[in-house]
Write an enzyme that holds these catalytic residues in place. Sequence first.
Site, PDB file in Angstrom:
ATOM      1  N   HIS A 141      65.995  49.421  41.246  1.00 51.20           N
ATOM      2  CA  HIS A 141      66.674  49.857  42.454  1.00 51.20           C
ATOM      3  C   HIS A 141      66.620  48.706  43.462  1.00 51.20           C
ATOM      4  CE1 HIS A 141      65.461  53.610  40.492  1.00 51.20           C
ATOM      5  NE2 HIS A 141      66.409  54.236  41.181  1.00 51.20           N
ATOM      6  N   HIS A 190      45.698  28.913  39.279  1.00 50.36           N
ATOM      7  CA  HIS A 190      46.716  29.625  40.052  1.00 50.36           C
ATOM      8  C   HIS A 190      47.608  30.385  39.082  1.00 50.36           C
ATOM      9  CE1 HIS A 190      49.775  26.523  39.003  1.00 50.36           C
ATOM     10  NE2 HIS A 190      48.708  25.740  38.990  1.00 50.36           N
TER      11      HIS A 190
END
Length: 322
Positions: free
Chosen positions: A9, A167
Amino acid sequence: MVGIVIASHGEFATGILQSGAMIFGEQENVKAVTLMPSEGPNDVKAKMKEAISSFDNQDEVLFLIDLWGGTPFNQASSLIDEQEGKWAIVTGLNLAMVIESYAARMSKDTAYEVAEQILGTAKEAVKIKPEELEPADTAKADAGTASTGAPGSFEYVLARIDTRLLHGQVATAWTRNTQPTRIIVVSDVVAEDELRKKLIQQAAPSGVKAHVVPIKKMIELAKDDQHFGGQRALLLFENPQDVLRAVEGGVPLETINVGSMSHSPGKVQPNKVLAFDQNDIDTFRKLKEFGVDFDVRKVPADQYGNMDEILKRAQAELDKQR
């Protein structure tokens, strides 16, 4: 290769597609499909059909969708009902799910196989901080996933130079690609910084232990052939100088993945992610004398860079500055 439709959506699917590319690299046979406020079920179904028509293999399609029972899910379900049981849907869309699907389809040939593999990763990505809010059974399960020690030495699955150390690209793309049991940051500087050590330990993916050790300690660990059998180590270094000290001390590294070296005053940048000064160039040359090879890639899906050519360009730029 299994084609992937990411559907949501609003623009969520487009954004998470971009995030996945930042971590794992640009992907072929992947499309984002969005249901906008002015659109209806037929619109999103048409978008899905258009996306699938662009895939090299339209027999194997995996839908990654935000909500079970929503319009994107319902339209994907109707498309699956028209097939012969080769397409699959996984809902609860998150970034870990997307990254795992990219990695899974490198070794899996069917949408069913990819869907089965990514489900656990998608669930494990849902965590909470502070940790004491996490259900006790979940915390216990996570703690038990790391391998235990046995007689023998480390198996080094990756040694990487990356200014950012642990990371997203390392915790997802490289970890999925190499399957370590331990991530070891090797740095004298970071080993003395309690805050950075804590952040690195918290950033470790589920089932993998993260450690921060000074270079001298890593050399000692590398020589221990009694306690680390079955342990697959992914080593992270901030710079090539630390790698050279480790190799000189006896850490048996045959290949170094050169992923990221940040720019700073006095350095030149011959490509987008690597910056060098004269000390860096000289250090890489010394590593080569030790027989170390260089794997120049930011993420596993990237093409290999030519380190010799990169160093030549860096040297030429530095010479011009003199």
